[in-house]
Write an enzyme that holds these catalytic residues in place. Structure first.
Site, PDB file in Angstrom:
ATOM      1  N   SER A  73      10.141  -8.488  12.457  1.00 58.52           N
ATOM      2  CA  SER A  73      10.680  -7.536  11.500  1.00 58.52           C
ATOM      3  C   SER A  73      11.782  -6.925  11.746  1.00 58.52           C
ATOM      4  CB  SER A  73       9.597  -6.346  11.608  1.00 58.52           C
ATOM      5  OG  SER A  73       9.485  -5.631  12.766  1.00 58.52           O
ATOM      6  N   ASP A 222       8.911   5.438  11.376  1.00 59.95           N
ATOM      7  CA  ASP A 222       8.094   4.779  12.271  1.00 59.95           C
ATOM      8  C   ASP A 222       8.509   4.803  13.786  1.00 59.95           C
ATOM      9  OD1 ASP A 222       9.825   2.407  12.458  1.00 59.95           O
ATOM     10  OD2 ASP A 222       8.744   1.164  11.406  1.00 59.95           O
ATOM     11  N   HIS A 225      11.772   0.638  13.617  1.00 56.82           N
ATOM     12  CA  HIS A 225      12.627  -0.310  13.087  1.00 56.82           C
ATOM     13  C   HIS A 225      14.017   0.456  12.841  1.00 56.82           C
ATOM     14  CE1 HIS A 225       8.596  -1.867  12.325  1.00 56.82           C
ATOM     15  NE2 HIS A 225       9.252  -3.119  12.530  1.00 56.82           N
TER      16      HIS A 225
END
Length: 246
Positions: A73, A222, A225
Site C-alpha cells: 500500500s 491511521d 500510510h
C-alpha cells in the site's frame, strides 16, 4: 492574296486581344502544372516527415528503460486521492527533470504480503525491466508472519527477477516495525532486510519510511500510510539509492 479555283484564301492574323488570351492560357497551364508539381512535392515531403517522426518515436520508445516498483500500500499510494501523488510518481518527476530515459511502473497492491508478491511475480516480470524496486514485508510484520517465511518469499522474488535477466538492477527497501510487536521480533525483522541485501549484493534502502514513520503530521489518520508530503520525503529517500543506478 492567293487565288486558286477562283476562291480567295485569307490568312487572318490574330488580334491583340486574341494574343493576350492565348498568352494567358499558356500562363494558366504553366501555373497549373507548377502547382501540381509543388503539391506533389509537398505531399511527398509530408509523408517523409511523418515517416521520420514515427521512426524517431519508435526508437525513443525502444530506448526508454523501465523502473518497476513492486510493493504494497505504501507503493500503491493508499489513501491518496491520486496515485500520481504516491512516491513512485514523484520519483518519475525527478527522472524527467534530469532528462533521463526511464519510465516508472507502479506495481503496488494495498494489503500485499511477501507471499502475495511471490505469487504474482512471474506475471509481472514478463515485461522488460531495467530496475526492480522491491518494497514488501510490512504487512508480514504487522501480522506477525514467521520471519523465515518472509525471508523465503523475498528471496524467491529476487531469484525470479534475476532469472528473467541478470542485468536487471534490484533495489530492496527495508522496513521497520513499531515496538509493540516485541523487541526480539522487530529487531530480527529489521535485520532480515539487511541480510538479504548483503547476500544478494543488491542496492539497499535501510528504511523506506525514514523521517516519515511515526511522525503524525506526515501520516494519514491511521498513523501508517504517508500523506502527500510524506510521500515526497519517501521519494527523496528512495532517490538517494536509486539515482546512482541510473
Amino acid at each position: 492574296m492567293f487565288k486558286a479555283h477562283n476562291k480567295d484564301f485569307h490568312f487572318n492574323l490574330p488580334t491583340s486581344i486574341e494574343l493576350k488570351l492565348i498568352k494567358f492560357s499558356y500562363f494558366f497551364l504553366a501555373l497549373l502544372f507548377l502547382s501540381c508539381g509543388e503539391a506533389k512535392k509537398e505531399k511527398t515531403d509530408e509523408v517523409q516527415q511523418t515517416s521520420e517522426q514515427t521512426e524517431s518515436t519508435a526508437t525513443t520508445a525502444t530506448e526508454t528503460k523501465s523502473i518497476l516498483f513492486f510493493g504494497d500500500s505504501i507503493t500503491a499510494g493508499y489513501g491518496l486521492d491520486d496515485t500520481n501523488e504516491a512516491y513512485p510518481a514523484v520519483v518519475q518527476e525527478k527522472i524527467d527533470s534530469l532528462g533521463l530515459d526511464y519510465t516508472v511502473i507502479n506495481s503496488g497492491v494495498s494489503g500485499e504480503t511477501t507471499a502475495g508478491g511471490r505469487s504474482r511475480i512471474d506475471w509481472v516480470v514478463k515485461q522488460d525491466l531495467d530496475v526492480f524496486v522491491l518494497e514488501l514485508g510490512a504487512n508480514d510484520g504487522l501480522r506477525g508472519v514467521d520471519l523465515s517465511e518472509t525471508r523465503s518469499n523475498l528471496q524467491a522474488i529476487i531469484d525470479v527477477v534475476r532469472g528473467k535477466s541478470p542485468d536487471i538492477k534490484i533495489v530492496l527497501a527495508g522496513m521497520q516495525l513499531p515496538p509493540n510487536m516485541g523487541q526480539e521480533y522487530t529487531t530480527e525483522f529489521k535485520q532480515l532486510f539487511e541480510e538479504i541485501a548483503e547476500k544478494n549484493n543488491i542496492a539497499f534502502i535501510p528504511f523506506i519510511l525514514k523521517d516519515v514513520g511515526g511522525i503524525a503530521s506526515l501520516n494519514q489518520q491511521d498513523g501508517i500510510h504517508p500523506t502527500i508530503e510524506g510521500h515526497k520525503i519517501v521519494a527523496n529517500t528512495v532517490w538517494e539509492t536509486l539515482r546512482p543506478l541510473l
